[in-house]
Design a protein around this motif. Sequence first.
Motif, PDB file in Angstrom:
ATOM      1  N   THR A  66      24.796  68.102 134.186  1.00 27.38           N
ATOM      2  CA  THR A  66      26.245  67.953 133.480  1.00 27.38           C
ATOM      3  C   THR A  66      26.560  67.066 132.542  1.00 27.38           C
ATOM      4  O   THR A  66      26.953  66.715 131.657  1.00 27.38           O
ATOM      5  CB  THR A  66      27.532  68.101 134.108  1.00 27.38           C
ATOM      6  OG1 THR A  66      26.907  67.091 135.658  1.00 27.38           O
ATOM      7  CG2 THR A  66      27.180  68.982 135.166  1.00 27.38           C
ATOM      8  N   LEU A  95      34.668  75.243 139.700  1.00 28.14           N
ATOM      9  CA  LEU A  95      34.186  76.193 140.919  1.00 28.14           C
ATOM     10  C   LEU A  95      35.054  76.854 141.412  1.00 28.14           C
ATOM     11  O   LEU A  95      34.351  78.166 141.334  1.00 28.14           O
ATOM     12  CB  LEU A  95      34.504  75.084 141.769  1.00 28.14           C
ATOM     13  CG  LEU A  95      34.063  75.358 143.514  1.00 28.14           C
ATOM     14  CD1 LEU A  95      33.256  75.769 143.674  1.00 28.14           C
ATOM     15  CD2 LEU A  95      35.569  74.287 143.988  1.00 28.14           C
ATOM     16  N   ALA A 127      33.096  79.541 138.850  1.00 23.69           N
ATOM     17  CA  ALA A 127      32.925  80.942 139.489  1.00 23.69           C
ATOM     18  C   ALA A 127      32.987  81.426 141.331  1.00 23.69           C
ATOM     19  O   ALA A 127      32.236  82.080 141.094  1.00 23.69           O
ATOM     20  CB  ALA A 127      31.851  79.377 140.319  1.00 23.69           C
ATOM     21  N   LEU A 176      27.529  77.219 142.623  1.00 23.80           N
ATOM     22  CA  LEU A 176      27.838  76.328 141.966  1.00 23.80           C
ATOM     23  C   LEU A 176      26.575  75.787 141.690  1.00 23.80           C
ATOM     24  O   LEU A 176      26.376  74.314 141.458  1.00 23.80           O
ATOM     25  CB  LEU A 176      29.437  75.111 141.459  1.00 23.80           C
ATOM     26  CG  LEU A 176      29.589  74.746 139.818  1.00 23.80           C
ATOM     27  CD1 LEU A 176      29.066  75.847 138.803  1.00 23.80           C
ATOM     28  CD2 LEU A 176      30.495  73.759 139.684  1.00 23.80           C
ATOM     29  N   LEU A 189      23.826  73.425 141.243  1.00 24.16           N
ATOM     30  CA  LEU A 189      22.986  72.211 139.895  1.00 24.16           C
ATOM     31  C   LEU A 189      22.447  71.715 140.851  1.00 24.16           C
ATOM     32  O   LEU A 189      22.816  70.917 142.035  1.00 24.16           O
ATOM     33  CB  LEU A 189      23.935  71.748 139.749  1.00 24.16           C
ATOM     34  CG  LEU A 189      25.353  72.375 138.136  1.00 24.16           C
ATOM     35  CD1 LEU A 189      26.060  71.678 138.320  1.00 24.16           C
ATOM     36  CD2 LEU A 189      24.446  72.229 137.219  1.00 24.16           C
ATOM     37  N   GLN A 194      19.146  78.961 137.349  1.00 22.63           N
ATOM     38  CA  GLN A 194      20.937  79.466 138.451  1.00 22.63           C
ATOM     39  C   GLN A 194      21.861  78.281 137.767  1.00 22.63           C
ATOM     40  O   GLN A 194      23.210  77.692 137.590  1.00 22.63           O
ATOM     41  CB  GLN A 194      20.699  78.963 139.663  1.00 22.63           C
ATOM     42  CG  GLN A 194      20.276  80.022 140.396  1.00 22.63           C
ATOM     43  CD  GLN A 194      19.268  79.503 141.723  1.00 22.63           C
ATOM     44  OE1 GLN A 194      19.922  78.776 142.390  1.00 22.63           O
ATOM     45  NE2 GLN A 194      19.063  80.572 142.446  1.00 22.63           N
ATOM     46  N   ASN A 195      21.464  76.881 137.138  1.00 22.25           N
ATOM     47  CA  ASN A 195      21.407  75.213 136.669  1.00 22.25           C
ATOM     48  C   ASN A 195      22.340  75.962 135.862  1.00 22.25           C
ATOM     49  O   ASN A 195      23.451  75.488 134.828  1.00 22.25           O
ATOM     50  CB  ASN A 195      20.676  74.375 136.814  1.00 22.25           C
ATOM     51  CG  ASN A 195      20.176  73.560 137.727  1.00 22.25           C
ATOM     52  OD1 ASN A 195      20.803  72.261 138.083  1.00 22.25           O
ATOM     53  ND2 ASN A 195      20.050  73.898 138.856  1.00 22.25           N
ATOM     54  N   SER A 199      25.393  77.915 136.213  1.00 21.17           N
ATOM     55  CA  SER A 199      26.153  76.657 136.149  1.00 21.17           C
ATOM     56  C   SER A 199      26.724  76.167 135.240  1.00 21.17           C
ATOM     57  O   SER A 199      28.153  75.353 135.013  1.00 21.17           O
ATOM     58  CB  SER A 199      25.407  75.832 137.748  1.00 21.17           C
ATOM     59  OG  SER A 199      25.689  76.948 138.798  1.00 21.17           O
ATOM     60  N   LYS A 242      29.526  78.230 132.927  1.00 27.62           N
ATOM     61  CA  LYS A 242      30.757  78.379 133.600  1.00 27.62           C
ATOM     62  C   LYS A 242      31.578  76.860 133.529  1.00 27.62           C
ATOM     63  O   LYS A 242      32.316  76.512 133.616  1.00 27.62           O
ATOM     64  CB  LYS A 242      30.352  78.392 134.796  1.00 27.62           C
ATOM     65  CG  LYS A 242      29.984  79.319 135.698  1.00 27.62           C
ATOM     66  CD  LYS A 242      29.878  79.636 137.324  1.00 27.62           C
ATOM     67  CE  LYS A 242      29.982  81.122 137.299  1.00 27.62           C
ATOM     68  NZ  LYS A 242      28.020  81.324 137.904  1.00 27.62           N
TER      69      LYS A 242
END
Length: 349
Positions: free
Chosen positions: A104, A162, A165, A221, A223, A313-314, A317, A320
């Motif tokens: 992030t 969050l 998501a 979420l 990460l 998946q990261n 996230s 999002k």
Amino acid sequence: MAISLDRRAFLRTTGLAGLALGLAACGDDGAPAASSGGGFGSVKLQLSWKKNVEFAGEYFADTNGYFKAAGFSQVELLSGGGSGTSVESGLATGRCWAGLSAPTITAPAVLQGAQLKIVGATFQKNPFAIVSLKKNPIESAADLAGKRIGVQDSNELVWNALLKANGLDASSVTRVPFQSDPSMLTSGQLDGYVGYVTSGPVRLRMEGHDPAYLLFADAGLPLVAETLTVRQETIEKERDKLKAFLAAEIKGWKDAVADPAKSAELAATVYGKDQNLDVKEQTEEAKMQNELVVTPDVKANGLFTITPELIEQNIASLAKAGLTITAEQLFDMTVLDEVYKADPSLKLS
């Protein structure tokens, strides 16, 4: 240990401006190029925060001589966090050769033109969590509806991500201004707060409370965290040096995972001795973080590895959170793959 929860701000913008220009001009902070006999010289690794047990693997790699055995005369561990220079800026200016950060934080830098890559992750799950008490637990995202949740301004982005998501309307939860004071939870002013799972529940337990927590990673979420980040040119021009460094890091973290008490001792009495750390609390935090470091995938593939599925998946996230980036732009796992191919014994037994 009294620490501010905003140390894990989901998105730090410190020093991101001008990264692309800085990276074009930076070198490798004077470390000699790799030679056939090792001799990698001295390098600097910037940590994501102050020297506590989160970096136990680095302490073991230094203390047990793994860095030196790999060909480094010294690996200097630079404290991070607070108002200091971000890892991304440190890489841009040559202040550090490698750093521990988070997707992030690195993703925005890359999107601004910084030639950086994540080559491994210590934590397979980001430690962000909703911390609550078992007498009024928040065990799923659905439990957030109607609750009063403490959220620091610096964690607004992760909080909003969050909610997105999980398809939750922000109006369904009462967000309460929060300045990292757990007593707001224990006194009943809050039903939960956004915090770090390795420290918040441990502290509450030591104060006699019975905490509960919901990891963001388990609530839509996922990460990774404590991501080893380097310049693209390091991958291209110093690949053997980077592989030697990663092998030493892996050995250090194998030791850390195996001995939480020694991890805490190194943090409190040696590397972070100026941080007034409590050995007992640090030991409990080390045990908690082992659950984030060692997953079934890590047992199968090795420390620091990130599966293609988890990388995707990261990326989802990050989207999002409003950060649109590709896996190829942010991650390069080929160096670590070569490390384990050359020495399968590095994997956890």
